[in-house]
Design a protein around this motif. Structure first.
Motif, PDB file in Angstrom:
ATOM      1  N   GLY A  35     -15.270  11.468 -18.209  1.00  0.00           N
ATOM      2  CA  GLY A  35     -16.927  11.976 -17.140  1.00  0.00           C
ATOM      3  C   GLY A  35     -16.607  12.286 -16.537  1.00  0.00           C
ATOM      4  N   TRP A  36     -15.641  13.099 -16.077  1.00  0.00           N
ATOM      5  CA  TRP A  36     -15.514  13.655 -14.377  1.00  0.00           C
ATOM      6  C   TRP A  36     -15.985  14.621 -14.216  1.00  0.00           C
ATOM      7  CZ3 TRP A  36     -14.983  18.935 -13.863  1.00  0.00           C
ATOM      8  CH2 TRP A  36     -14.417  19.506 -14.715  1.00  0.00           C
ATOM      9  N   TYR A  37     -16.949  14.631 -14.949  1.00  0.00           N
ATOM     10  CA  TYR A  37     -18.211  16.376 -14.990  1.00  0.00           C
ATOM     11  C   TYR A  37     -19.567  15.543 -14.083  1.00  0.00           C
ATOM     12  CZ  TYR A  37     -18.772  14.988 -19.410  1.00  0.00           C
ATOM     13  OH  TYR A  37     -18.488  14.511 -20.790  1.00  0.00           O
ATOM     14  N   TYR A  38     -19.515  14.078 -14.298  1.00  0.00           N
ATOM     15  CA  TYR A  38     -20.645  13.330 -14.011  1.00  0.00           C
ATOM     16  C   TYR A  38     -20.289  12.771 -13.124  1.00  0.00           C
ATOM     17  CZ  TYR A  38     -22.800  13.083 -18.507  1.00  0.00           C
ATOM     18  OH  TYR A  38     -23.174  13.585 -19.784  1.00  0.00           O
ATOM     19  N   ALA A  39     -19.067  12.479 -12.879  1.00  0.00           N
ATOM     20  CA  ALA A  39     -17.825  12.224 -10.872  1.00  0.00           C
ATOM     21  C   ALA A  39     -17.934  13.357  -9.783  1.00  0.00           C
ATOM     22  CB  ALA A  39     -16.239  11.476 -11.191  1.00  0.00           C
ATOM     23  N   ALA A  40     -17.584  14.194 -10.155  1.00  0.00           N
ATOM     24  CA  ALA A  40     -17.774  15.703 -10.287  1.00  0.00           C
ATOM     25  C   ALA A  40     -19.893  16.298  -9.427  1.00  0.00           C
ATOM     26  CB  ALA A  40     -17.413  17.215 -10.593  1.00  0.00           C
ATOM     27  N   TYR A  41     -20.600  16.147 -10.340  1.00  0.00           N
ATOM     28  CA  TYR A  41     -21.613  15.381  -9.832  1.00  0.00           C
ATOM     29  C   TYR A  41     -22.353  14.679  -9.152  1.00  0.00           C
ATOM     30  CZ  TYR A  41     -26.442  14.386  -9.864  1.00  0.00           C
ATOM     31  OH  TYR A  41     -28.647  14.725  -9.280  1.00  0.00           O
ATOM     32  N   GLY A  42     -21.105  13.200  -8.949  1.00  0.00           N
ATOM     33  CA  GLY A  42     -21.386  12.384  -8.668  1.00  0.00           C
ATOM     34  C   GLY A  42     -20.907  12.883  -6.888  1.00  0.00           C
ATOM     35  N   ILE A  43     -19.642  13.325  -6.275  1.00  0.00           N
ATOM     36  CA  ILE A  43     -19.614  14.023  -5.326  1.00  0.00           C
ATOM     37  C   ILE A  43     -20.469  14.762  -4.488  1.00  0.00           C
ATOM     38  CG2 ILE A  43     -17.691  15.254  -3.946  1.00  0.00           C
ATOM     39  CD1 ILE A  43     -15.526  14.355  -6.536  1.00  0.00           C
ATOM     40  N   ALA A  44     -21.144  15.804  -5.181  1.00  0.00           N
ATOM     41  CA  ALA A  44     -21.619  16.848  -4.733  1.00  0.00           C
ATOM     42  C   ALA A  44     -22.964  16.211  -4.133  1.00  0.00           C
ATOM     43  CB  ALA A  44     -22.576  17.811  -5.676  1.00  0.00           C
ATOM     44  N   ALA A  45     -23.850  15.132  -5.722  1.00  0.00           N
ATOM     45  CA  ALA A  45     -24.715  14.961  -5.011  1.00  0.00           C
ATOM     46  C   ALA A  45     -24.365  14.014  -3.805  1.00  0.00           C
ATOM     47  CB  ALA A  45     -25.404  13.304  -6.009  1.00  0.00           C
ATOM     48  N   GLY A  46     -23.404  13.002  -3.454  1.00  0.00           N
ATOM     49  CA  GLY A  46     -23.002  12.397  -2.824  1.00  0.00           C
ATOM     50  C   GLY A  46     -23.147  12.829  -1.466  1.00  0.00           C
ATOM     51  N   VAL A  47     -22.786  14.073  -1.350  1.00  0.00           N
ATOM     52  CA  VAL A  47     -21.979  14.508  -0.120  1.00  0.00           C
ATOM     53  C   VAL A  47     -23.722  15.083   0.517  1.00  0.00           C
ATOM     54  CG1 VAL A  47     -21.778  16.666   0.770  1.00  0.00           C
ATOM     55  CG2 VAL A  47     -20.369  15.621   0.036  1.00  0.00           C
ATOM     56  N   PHE A  48     -24.804  15.739  -0.212  1.00  0.00           N
ATOM     57  CA  PHE A  48     -26.005  16.121  -0.425  1.00  0.00           C
ATOM     58  C   PHE A  48     -26.920  15.395   0.835  1.00  0.00           C
ATOM     59  CE2 PHE A  48     -30.694  16.891  -1.451  1.00  0.00           C
ATOM     60  CZ  PHE A  48     -31.122  18.005  -0.837  1.00  0.00           C
ATOM     61  N   VAL A  49     -26.805  14.296  -0.702  1.00  0.00           N
ATOM     62  CA  VAL A  49     -27.508  13.232   0.228  1.00  0.00           C
ATOM     63  C   VAL A  49     -26.927  12.512   1.509  1.00  0.00           C
ATOM     64  CG1 VAL A  49     -27.906  10.229  -0.006  1.00  0.00           C
ATOM     65  CG2 VAL A  49     -28.452  11.775  -2.262  1.00  0.00           C
ATOM     66  N   CYS A  50     -26.217  12.177   1.702  1.00  0.00           N
ATOM     67  CA  CYS A  50     -25.246  12.246   2.951  1.00  0.00           C
ATOM     68  C   CYS A  50     -26.043  12.862   3.966  1.00  0.00           C
ATOM     69  CB  CYS A  50     -24.086  11.693   2.999  1.00  0.00           C
ATOM     70  SG  CYS A  50     -23.303  10.090   2.207  1.00  0.00           S
ATOM     71  N   LEU A  51     -26.030  14.374   3.793  1.00  0.00           N
ATOM     72  CA  LEU A  51     -26.680  15.438   4.711  1.00  0.00           C
ATOM     73  C   LEU A  51     -28.004  15.326   4.925  1.00  0.00           C
ATOM     74  CD1 LEU A  51     -23.968  18.460   4.140  1.00  0.00           C
ATOM     75  CD2 LEU A  51     -24.045  17.271   5.649  1.00  0.00           C
ATOM     76  N   LEU A  52     -28.449  14.876   4.434  1.00  0.00           N
ATOM     77  CA  LEU A  52     -30.338  14.794   4.066  1.00  0.00           C
ATOM     78  C   LEU A  52     -30.697  13.181   4.872  1.00  0.00           C
ATOM     79  CD1 LEU A  52     -33.178  16.251   3.834  1.00  0.00           C
ATOM     80  CD2 LEU A  52     -32.313  14.344   1.405  1.00  0.00           C
ATOM     81  N   GLU A  53     -29.637  12.321   4.884  1.00  0.00           N
ATOM     82  CA  GLU A  53     -30.070  11.192   5.476  1.00  0.00           C
ATOM     83  C   GLU A  53     -29.915  11.110   6.601  1.00  0.00           C
ATOM     84  OE1 GLU A  53     -32.333   9.468   4.100  1.00  0.00           O
ATOM     85  OE2 GLU A  53     -32.925  10.577   2.427  1.00  0.00           O
ATOM     86  N   TYR A  54     -28.258  11.956   6.935  1.00  0.00           N
ATOM     87  CA  TYR A  54     -27.775  11.424   8.480  1.00  0.00           C
ATOM     88  C   TYR A  54     -28.873  11.316   9.228  1.00  0.00           C
ATOM     89  CZ  TYR A  54     -24.293  10.912  12.146  1.00  0.00           C
ATOM     90  OH  TYR A  54     -23.640  10.833  12.696  1.00  0.00           O
ATOM     91  N   PRO A  55     -29.661  12.632   9.294  1.00  0.00           N
ATOM     92  CA  PRO A  55     -30.680  12.430  11.279  1.00  0.00           C
ATOM     93  C   PRO A  55     -31.383  10.877  10.749  1.00  0.00           C
ATOM     94  CG  PRO A  55     -30.723  14.622   9.672  1.00  0.00           C
ATOM     95  CD  PRO A  55     -29.997  13.395   9.214  1.00  0.00           C
ATOM     96  N   ARG A  56     -31.952  10.686  11.190  1.00  0.00           N
ATOM     97  CA  ARG A  56     -32.623   9.189  11.420  1.00  0.00           C
ATOM     98  C   ARG A  56     -33.418   9.378  11.816  1.00  0.00           C
ATOM     99  NH1 ARG A  56     -29.529   4.959  14.668  1.00  0.00           N
ATOM    100  NH2 ARG A  56     -28.441   4.130  13.097  1.00  0.00           N
ATOM    101  N   SER A  57     -34.604   9.250  11.328  1.00  0.00           N
ATOM    102  CA  SER A  57     -36.349   9.412  11.909  1.00  0.00           C
ATOM    103  C   SER A  57     -36.589   9.302  13.037  1.00  0.00           C
ATOM    104  CB  SER A  57     -37.323   9.198  11.032  1.00  0.00           C
ATOM    105  OG  SER A  57     -38.837   9.369  10.887  1.00  0.00           O
TER     106      SER A  57
END
Length: 183
Positions: A35-57
């Motif tokens: 299911g490599w397409y789920y893995a590709a989604y996991g890469i995209a979602a992981g990058v998005f979450v990391c960029l969103l969560e990197y700045p602390r409140s």
């Protein structure tokens, strides 16, 4: 004891979940999993979450340690306004991002961690917390005259007169064990 700021814990959990999901996606794509397409989604979602969560409140009380380079991502997160500031939105967003990555074994740990982060964000939102950027106040430059309010009125302390007397040159001089000759 003070009240726990749940958003701080949710931020760390979500950032770790993004990194775990990204790593699991890279492993699955590199290993050519079924299911490599789920893995590709996991890469995209992981990058998005990391960029969103990197700045602390910013914390309500006390000081907040800013992450290295956080000010650049803070500007991006601030642009989206209430979509990124509101923790209800983050809780729903993380829960929705976690579902598709749960269909692949290499990204399921990231999915579980992101689900936990979603729950913590929901708890933070119920408690009334919201994301606030860390903004630095410009430091005031001190003028030389401002640091010293009044010059000293008394002279500095000195040793007694007996201790200030110099000894004769021969009595106080040191003998060099190696003979030195002047040319």
């Amino acid at each position: 004891m003070g009240q726990i700021e749940w958003a701080m814990w949710a931020n760390e959990q979500a950032l770790a979940a993004g990194l775990i999901m990204l790593t699991g996606g890279i492993v699955a794509v590199a290993g050519q999993f079924k299911g490599w397409y789920y893995a590709a989604y996991g890469i995209a979602a992981g990058v998005f979450v990391c960029l969103l969560e990197y700045p602390r409140s910013k914390r309500k009380k006390g000081s907040t340690m800013e992450r290295c380079g956080q000010k650049y991502m803070t500007a991006v997160v601030k642009v989206f306004g209430p979509l990124t500031r509101n923790y209800y939105v983050r809780a729903v967003l993380h829960a929705a991002l976690a579902v598709p990555a749960g269909f692949l074994l290499s990204t399921i740990l990231g999915t579980v961690c992101l689900g936990i982060a979603s729950g913590i964000y929901l708890l933070a939102a119920v408690r009334g917390e919201e994301w606030r950027p860390i903004e630095h106040k410009p430091q005031e430059r001190l003028h030389v005259g401002d640091t010293i309010k009044q010059p000293p009125t008394n002279p500095p302390p000195r040793p007694p007169a007996d201790a200030r007397k110099k000894l004769p040159a021969e009595a106080g001089s040191q003998v060099n064990p190696i003979p030195v000759e002047a040319e």
